[in-house]
Design a protein around this motif. Structure first.
Motif, PDB file in Angstrom:
ATOM      1  N   TRP A   1       0.811  -1.212   0.000  1.00  0.00           N
ATOM      2  CA  TRP A   1       0.000   0.000   0.000  1.00  0.00           C
ATOM      3  C   TRP A   1       0.850   1.270   0.000  1.00  0.00           C
ATOM      4  N   ASN A   2       2.000   1.218   0.653  1.00  0.00           N
ATOM      5  CA  ASN A   2       2.718   2.445   0.951  1.00  0.00           C
ATOM      6  C   ASN A   2       4.046   2.645   0.237  1.00  0.00           C
ATOM      7  N   VAL A   3       4.431   1.732  -0.636  1.00  0.00           N
ATOM      8  CA  VAL A   3       5.690   1.901  -1.354  1.00  0.00           C
ATOM      9  C   VAL A   3       5.585   3.099  -2.305  1.00  0.00           C
ATOM     10  N   THR A   4       6.671   3.844  -2.430  1.00  0.00           N
ATOM     11  CA  THR A   4       6.727   4.990  -3.345  1.00  0.00           C
ATOM     12  C   THR A   4       8.089   4.997  -4.025  1.00  0.00           C
ATOM     13  N   GLY A   5       8.249   5.886  -4.981  1.00  0.00           N
ATOM     14  CA  GLY A   5       9.542   6.056  -5.635  1.00  0.00           C
ATOM     15  C   GLY A   5       9.578   5.421  -7.008  1.00  0.00           C
ATOM     16  N   GLU A   6      10.758   5.440  -7.602  1.00  0.00           N
ATOM     17  CA  GLU A   6      10.887   4.972  -8.981  1.00  0.00           C
ATOM     18  C   GLU A   6      10.670   3.465  -9.122  1.00  0.00           C
ATOM     19  N   LEU A   7      10.782   2.722  -8.036  1.00  0.00           N
ATOM     20  CA  LEU A   7      10.525   1.278  -8.077  1.00  0.00           C
ATOM     21  C   LEU A   7       9.072   0.934  -7.728  1.00  0.00           C
ATOM     22  N   PHE A   8       8.248   1.958  -7.594  1.00  0.00           N
ATOM     23  CA  PHE A   8       6.870   1.755  -7.128  1.00  0.00           C
ATOM     24  C   PHE A   8       6.163   0.626  -7.860  1.00  0.00           C
ATOM     25  N   HIS A   9       6.070   0.712  -9.176  1.00  0.00           N
ATOM     26  CA  HIS A   9       5.241  -0.240  -9.922  1.00  0.00           C
ATOM     27  C   HIS A   9       5.707  -1.681  -9.732  1.00  0.00           C
ATOM     28  N   SER A  10       6.988  -1.928  -9.907  1.00  0.00           N
ATOM     29  CA  SER A  10       7.476  -3.306  -9.807  1.00  0.00           C
ATOM     30  C   SER A  10       7.359  -3.832  -8.372  1.00  0.00           C
ATOM     31  N   LEU A  11       7.685  -3.008  -7.379  1.00  0.00           N
ATOM     32  CA  LEU A  11       7.582  -3.463  -5.998  1.00  0.00           C
ATOM     33  C   LEU A  11       6.126  -3.616  -5.558  1.00  0.00           C
ATOM     34  N   HIS A  12       5.273  -2.704  -5.994  1.00  0.00           N
ATOM     35  CA  HIS A  12       3.847  -2.792  -5.669  1.00  0.00           C
ATOM     36  C   HIS A  12       3.294  -4.142  -6.140  1.00  0.00           C
ATOM     37  N   GLU A  13       3.635  -4.528  -7.350  1.00  0.00           N
ATOM     38  CA  GLU A  13       3.170  -5.813  -7.893  1.00  0.00           C
ATOM     39  C   GLU A  13       3.834  -6.994  -7.195  1.00  0.00           C
ATOM     40  N   GLN A  14       5.135  -6.902  -6.965  1.00  0.00           N
ATOM     41  CA  GLN A  14       5.840  -7.989  -6.297  1.00  0.00           C
ATOM     42  C   GLN A  14       5.301  -8.210  -4.882  1.00  0.00           C
ATOM     43  N   PHE A  15       5.080  -7.132  -4.146  1.00  0.00           N
ATOM     44  CA  PHE A  15       4.545  -7.254  -2.794  1.00  0.00           C
ATOM     45  C   PHE A  15       3.135  -7.856  -2.818  1.00  0.00           C
ATOM     46  N   GLU A  16       2.338  -7.506  -3.818  1.00  0.00           N
ATOM     47  CA  GLU A  16       0.993  -8.084  -3.915  1.00  0.00           C
ATOM     48  C   GLU A  16       1.062  -9.594  -4.131  1.00  0.00           C
ATOM     49  N   GLU A  17       1.934 -10.030  -5.008  1.00  0.00           N
ATOM     50  CA  GLU A  17       2.110 -11.474  -5.224  1.00  0.00           C
ATOM     51  C   GLU A  17       2.509 -12.153  -3.918  1.00  0.00           C
ATOM     52  N   GLN A  18       3.402 -11.525  -3.183  1.00  0.00           N
ATOM     53  CA  GLN A  18       3.901 -12.121  -1.946  1.00  0.00           C
ATOM     54  C   GLN A  18       2.824 -12.178  -0.868  1.00  0.00           C
ATOM     55  N   TYR A  19       2.063 -11.099  -0.669  1.00  0.00           N
ATOM     56  CA  TYR A  19       1.064 -11.151   0.395  1.00  0.00           C
ATOM     57  C   TYR A  19      -0.099 -12.061   0.016  1.00  0.00           C
ATOM     58  N   THR A  20      -0.396 -12.178  -1.269  1.00  0.00           N
ATOM     59  CA  THR A  20      -1.454 -13.097  -1.702  1.00  0.00           C
ATOM     60  C   THR A  20      -1.042 -14.544  -1.412  1.00  0.00           C
ATOM     61  N   GLU A  21       0.209 -14.867  -1.717  1.00  0.00           N
ATOM     62  CA  GLU A  21       0.709 -16.216  -1.438  1.00  0.00           C
ATOM     63  C   GLU A  21       0.712 -16.477   0.059  1.00  0.00           C
ATOM     64  N   LEU A  22       1.123 -15.498   0.848  1.00  0.00           N
ATOM     65  CA  LEU A  22       1.152 -15.647   2.303  1.00  0.00           C
ATOM     66  C   LEU A  22      -0.248 -15.856   2.877  1.00  0.00           C
ATOM     67  N   ALA A  23      -1.248 -15.182   2.327  1.00  0.00           N
ATOM     68  CA  ALA A  23      -2.623 -15.334   2.817  1.00  0.00           C
ATOM     69  C   ALA A  23      -3.078 -16.786   2.667  1.00  0.00           C
ATOM     70  N   GLU A  24      -2.758 -17.397   1.548  1.00  0.00           N
ATOM     71  CA  GLU A  24      -3.113 -18.803   1.335  1.00  0.00           C
ATOM     72  C   GLU A  24      -2.332 -19.707   2.286  1.00  0.00           C
ATOM     73  N   ALA A  25      -1.067 -19.402   2.486  1.00  0.00           N
ATOM     74  CA  ALA A  25      -0.221 -20.212   3.367  1.00  0.00           C
ATOM     75  C   ALA A  25      -0.720 -20.157   4.808  1.00  0.00           C
ATOM     76  N   ILE A  26      -1.122 -18.979   5.249  1.00  0.00           N
ATOM     77  CA  ILE A  26      -1.617 -18.804   6.614  1.00  0.00           C
ATOM     78  C   ILE A  26      -2.801 -19.732   6.857  1.00  0.00           C
ATOM     79  N   ASP A  27      -3.701 -19.792   5.899  1.00  0.00           N
ATOM     80  CA  ASP A  27      -4.868 -20.659   6.018  1.00  0.00           C
ATOM     81  C   ASP A  27      -4.448 -22.126   6.088  1.00  0.00           C
ATOM     82  N   GLU A  28      -3.526 -22.516   5.244  1.00  0.00           N
ATOM     83  CA  GLU A  28      -3.062 -23.905   5.221  1.00  0.00           C
ATOM     84  C   GLU A  28      -2.374 -24.294   6.530  1.00  0.00           C
TER      85      GLU A  28
END
Length: 155
Positions: free
Chosen positions: A38-65
């Protein structure tokens, strides 16, 4: 109903206790990753925003498992922030780091989950609990790869 899955109660409790720590670390890493998304900024914003989303989505599934594995062993899965905060070895952020510091902290968080998962393997291996061993082995693979990808940003 009494649980009779081929793993004695003492071993199931030891495994569930260690999995609870993995769950707490995973949940805290999920929160940190989602916050950074949600809070990343700067020139790496787009790539990190997407990478972090992939990571937290995977973690959400793992937490349930992980929580469901604890339940299948016959124990209550921790589910409150207070419980997670007590069990976790990952601390939440109270400031707003810059993008590359977020990356560094997430790499460290993934490495911490790896260490916690390795500790949980000990009672699972002793009890020959293949289901937990499989779950933890998959978590080791995911967190090793994620930590490597994050560290690559910092080189």
């Amino acid at each position: 109903m009494k649980i009779n899955i081929g793993i004695n109660e003492e071993s199931r409790k030891a495994i569930a206790d260690e999995l609870s720590k993995v769950l707490a670390d995973s949940y805290m890493l999920y929160l940190k990753t989602h916050n950074y998304h949600w809070n990343v900024t700067g020139e790496l914003f787009h790539s990190l925003h997407e990478q972090f989303e992939e990571q937290y989505t995977e973690l959400a599934e793992a937490i349930d498992e992980i929580a469901e594995r604890i339940r299948s062993l016959g124990y209550r899965a921790p589910g409150t922030f207070e419980e997670f905060n007590e069990l976790t070895s990952i601390k939440e952020d109270t400031e707003e780091p810059e993008a590359l510091e977020m990356v560094r902290r997430l790499a460290l968080g993934n490495e911490q989950v790896l260490r916690t998962a390795r500790q949980a393997l000990k009672p699972a291996n002793e009890a020959e609990d293949e289901a937990t061993i499989d779950l933890l082995t998959r978590r080791l693979d995911v967190h090793s790869k994620t930590a490597w990808m994050l560290r690559s940003h910092l080189e």
